[in-house]
Write a protein that holds these residues in place. Structure first.
Motif, PDB file in Angstrom:
ATOM      1  N   ARG A  70      42.642  48.158  50.388  1.00 54.54           N
ATOM      2  CA  ARG A  70      43.768  47.234  50.489  1.00 54.54           C
ATOM      3  C   ARG A  70      44.116  46.656  49.122  1.00 54.54           C
ATOM      4  N   GLU A  71      43.092  46.348  48.340  1.00 52.81           N
ATOM      5  CA  GLU A  71      43.321  45.682  47.062  1.00 52.81           C
ATOM      6  C   GLU A  71      43.861  46.637  46.009  1.00 52.81           C
ATOM      7  N   ASP A  72      43.288  47.819  45.910  1.00 54.07           N
ATOM      8  CA  ASP A  72      43.734  48.768  44.891  1.00 54.07           C
ATOM      9  C   ASP A  72      43.210  50.150  45.247  1.00 54.07           C
TER      10      ASP A  72
ATOM     11  N   PHE B 272      39.788  51.125  33.659  1.00 54.12           N
ATOM     12  CA  PHE B 272      41.212  51.345  33.480  1.00 54.12           C
ATOM     13  C   PHE B 272      41.767  50.512  32.334  1.00 54.12           C
TER      14      PHE B 272
ATOM     15  N   MET C  61      38.354  40.022  46.060  1.00 47.30           N
ATOM     16  CA  MET C  61      36.919  40.105  46.325  1.00 47.30           C
ATOM     17  C   MET C  61      36.195  39.415  45.180  1.00 47.30           C
TER      18      MET C  61
ATOM     19  N   VAL D 209      38.548  46.778  52.414  1.00 46.85           N
ATOM     20  CA  VAL D 209      39.200  45.760  51.592  1.00 46.85           C
ATOM     21  C   VAL D 209      39.516  46.314  50.206  1.00 46.85           C
ATOM     22  N   ALA D 210      38.620  47.124  49.682  1.00 42.09           N
ATOM     23  CA  ALA D 210      38.856  47.715  48.360  1.00 42.09           C
ATOM     24  C   ALA D 210      40.128  48.559  48.381  1.00 42.09           C
TER      25      ALA D 210
ATOM     26  N   PRO E 176      39.770  62.091  43.108  1.00 41.52           N
ATOM     27  CA  PRO E 176      39.026  61.159  42.261  1.00 41.52           C
ATOM     28  C   PRO E 176      37.630  60.839  42.788  1.00 41.52           C
TER      29      PRO E 176
ATOM     30  N   PHE F 280      39.344  44.628  42.365  1.00 39.57           N
ATOM     31  CA  PHE F 280      39.734  44.235  43.719  1.00 39.57           C
ATOM     32  C   PHE F 280      39.873  42.705  43.695  1.00 39.57           C
TER      33      PHE F 280
ATOM     34  N   ILE G 277      43.802  53.160  44.039  1.00 37.05           N
ATOM     35  CA  ILE G 277      43.373  54.058  42.958  1.00 37.05           C
ATOM     36  C   ILE G 277      41.986  53.663  42.457  1.00 37.05           C
ATOM     37  N   ALA G 278      41.782  52.368  42.294  1.00 39.92           N
ATOM     38  CA  ALA G 278      40.466  51.917  41.855  1.00 39.92           C
ATOM     39  C   ALA G 278      39.412  52.258  42.907  1.00 39.92           C
ATOM     40  N   ALA G 279      39.784  52.133  44.182  1.00 45.43           N
ATOM     41  CA  ALA G 279      38.839  52.446  45.252  1.00 45.43           C
ATOM     42  C   ALA G 279      38.434  53.916  45.184  1.00 45.43           C
ATOM     43  N   LYS G 280      39.408  54.786  44.955  1.00 47.89           N
ATOM     44  CA  LYS G 280      39.102  56.216  44.830  1.00 47.89           C
ATOM     45  C   LYS G 280      38.171  56.448  43.656  1.00 47.89           C
ATOM     46  N   SER G 281      38.473  55.782  42.545  1.00 45.61           N
ATOM     47  CA  SER G 281      37.658  55.997  41.357  1.00 45.61           C
ATOM     48  C   SER G 281      36.242  55.468  41.526  1.00 45.61           C
TER      49      SER G 281
END
Lengths: 356, 256
Positions: free
Chosen positions: A214-216, B86, B95, A211-212, B74, B92, A218-222
């Motif tokens: 799916r949501e974003d 950021f 969530m 889900v992370a 990353p 997310f 780049i943020a998931a990678k970080s």
């Protein structure tokens, strides 16, 4: 789920009622016509497919338009290992995992090079993959005859557990159990397992990572998620559900040919996921049931209704079916864009307290 | 254990003809708040993105915690112990706040597909530990009462705090905050300052990009000033503030 804690008696009564209804269903449907039991079985197969695709599309947010390819892989693995075509007759409980494994491998093979792509681009590649698999099975008949080409593979073994055969009727305790009814029970059993697996996946470390992404992404990678591996996992998991469904389809039909795995089927499964509510297991099940049963209901009602009203057939039932179907989808997208039963993510109900 | 946690050695990054970073070197000591300031377009966020693996540097290298930092992706950087927030909040959205922080625990936990399906004892215990830690972190940043609210429905200031909680969940050795006070009013900024102060008091090392000069001066132990991709000054805030080059970069004139 709250009902379970607040009023356990009521909850378990409800569960018992649903269980009785599900067990009695094929017996009642047999009275209406065995065809309806077959339709129910196919609907359950579509639930498997929709739930598998939901992992990819609903959880991880990767649009896959070639999902039916994994169904084809499962179906052909079963057909080749349990038919006179190669003279192999392995039992189903061995072949189904093999089919799931091959579908899983196919999912990983498709995923590995393509998962850098996103959105529309990924959709186009998966669409191509679906067609490649179909065209492959259509043409793998020479120089070595592996798939028997467009003629398909016939006389595929039905399920068999010891002495218990699944293709014929039996009478136990004075009740007639037809072949499809017996399949229904085994499908129902596997369906329960598949639902439990899906619900558990959703509420797990991996499910949250999906889900992370799916949501974003780049943020998931970080956050330290190895997005490539986790996406690959989604593809492989989704594909193995498709593989199992394909194997059972082979056994129930007794016949497979490339025609069963056209793009239309991929789109149908995707419609089930989207219509029901991406990401919500129950919504997806509802979507699959609706899109499996409503066209069949129309098939049996449209013609008599026209005969009664106008005395003759004005519109071909098939045309009207697609018309109503299309209109229903458009209306759903207009009024319930997130699906009939969208995902509610208020599920971690710790209500401020640590669960111990 | 050396005093320096992160050392950037001559980091350069070009975008076509634009030199976004040219040979930027700086070192961040353990336990300090290190500010990275500079006018718009000076290369602060580019530096962040190079450090956290979103962009590849053309030249230069980082030494983190005594070893060269391999910046391949990353998630590798996060694993090494650098976690970031950021400038334009990236949560997310669908969530809950709690789940956002739980995702942050992904890196330091290990349950796989089989564990998820079987839900064995080890997996259940890990899940409970994840949830418990997430609750603690939400309490720490002060938004525990919003645990079950979807991230996208949180107030702006709380979204900033949630991002910090999520970053903390990865157990970073270096916490990199990209303009945490952007878009905040004076009261919100003041309370954010309190949080960052508390983070330092609890032993965190923080790299802070910020526009709000008052916040930077009040918080940072040392600052570096970037202008057109070059580091033009470094030192304690009070000194840097008086630096002629810095004044020129900000005010755009020569000092008499």
């Amino acid at each position: 789920m709250n009902l379970r804690d607040k009023q356990p008696a009521l909850y378990w009564c409800g569960v018992a009622l649903v269980a009785i209804a599900l067990i009695a269903l094929p017996l009642v449907l047999t009275l209406v016509g065995t065809a309806w039991v077959r339709i129910t079985n196919l609907a359950i197969l579509f639930i498997f497919l929709a739930l598998g695709l939901n992992i990819v599309v609903g959880f991880a947010g990767l649009l896959d338009l070639g999902y039916i390819a994994f169904y084809a892989v499962g179906a052909y693995v079963y057909a080749l290992l349990a038919s006179p075509h190669f003279g192999l007759h392995l039992p189903f409980w061995i072949i189904l995992p093999i089919g799931a494994f091959f579908a899983c491998v196919a999912g990983a093979l498709l995923g590995a090079p393509t998962l850098r792509l996103r959105g529309d681009y990924l959709a186009i590649v998966t669409l191509g993959f679906g067609e490649i698999v179909r065209i492959l099975v259509n043409n793998l008949s020479s120089p070595f005859n592996i798939t028997n080409g467009p003629k398909g593979i016939t006389r595929i073994d039905p399920f068999r557990i010891g002495e218990l055969e699944f293709y014929n009727s039996d009478t136990w305790m004075g009740i007639l159990f037809t072949g499809p009814a017996k399949y229904y029970y085994i499908l129902l059993l596997i369906l329960m397992a598949v639902i439990v697996i899906n619900l558990r996946l959703q509420q797990s470390r991996i499910g949250r990572a999906w889900v992370a992404i799916r949501e974003d992404e780049i943020a998931a990678k970080s956050c330290g998620i190895n997005t490539r591996n986790v996406k690959l996992l989604a593809f492989a998991m989704g594909a193995s559900f498709g593989g199992i469904a394909g194997g059972m389809f082979s056994a129930i039909q007794g016949f497979v040919s490339p025609e069963s795995f056209i793009l239309h089927e991929s789109i149908m499964v995707l419609s089930m996921v989207v219509l029901g509510g991406m990401g919500n297991v129950w919504g997806v099940i509802a979507g699959a049931l609706l899109l499996s049963f409503v066209p069949e209901l129309l098939r049996y009602t449209v013609e008599p209704a026209q005969q009664a009203l106008f005395g003759r057939m004005l519109i071909d039932p098939e045309v009207l079916r697609m018309l109503i179907f299309g209109a229903a989808l458009v209306l759903t997208m207009r009024f319930r864009p997130a699906g009939l039963w969208p995902e509610s993510r208020h599920r971690q109900e710790f209500s401020g307290e640590h669960r111990s | 254990m050396s005093e320096v946690l992160l050392e950037a050695q001559a980091i350069s990054k070009r975008f076509g003809g634009v030199r976004a970073l040219s040979e930027v070197s700086l070192s961040i000591r353990r336990g300090e708040i290190y500010g990275l300031i500079g006018p718009n377009g000076a290369g602060k966020t580019t530096f962040f993105n190079v450090l956290t693996g979103l962009y590849a540097a053309d030249q230069g290298r980082f030494v983190f915690d005594g070893v060269p930092l391999k910046i391949s992706a990353p998630h590798e950087v996060a694993k090494a112990g650098i976690s970031r927030t950021f400038q334009n909040i990236r949560l997310f959205g669908s969530m809950t706040a709690l789940e956002n922080v739980m995702v942050g625990r992904h890196l330091r936990t290990g349950a796989g597909i089989v564990g998820a399906i079987l839900r064995d004892r080890a997996t259940r215990e890990e899940e409970d530990a994840i949830a418990q830690r997430a609750h603690e972190l939400l309490t720490y940043v002060g938004i525990h009462r919003h645990s079950n609210i979807l991230a996208r429905n949180l107030a702006y200031g709380d979204q900033r705090r949630l991002e910090i909680a999520r970053a903390l969940a990865t157990e970073p050795k270096l916490l990199a905050l990209d303009e945490p006070a952007a878009g905040m009013n004076a009261t919100e900024t003041e309370s954010l300052k309190g949080l960052i102060d508390a983070l330092r008091a609890d032993g965190n090392t923080i790299l802070l990009i910020e526009h709000d000069v008052k916040l930077v001066m009040g918080l940072c132990d040392r600052v570096a000033v970037l202008d057109y991709g070059e580091k033009i000054a470094e030192g304690p805030p009070a000194e840097v503030q008086r630096d002629a080059k810095v004044v020129e970069a900000y005010l755009g004139g020569t000092v008499a």
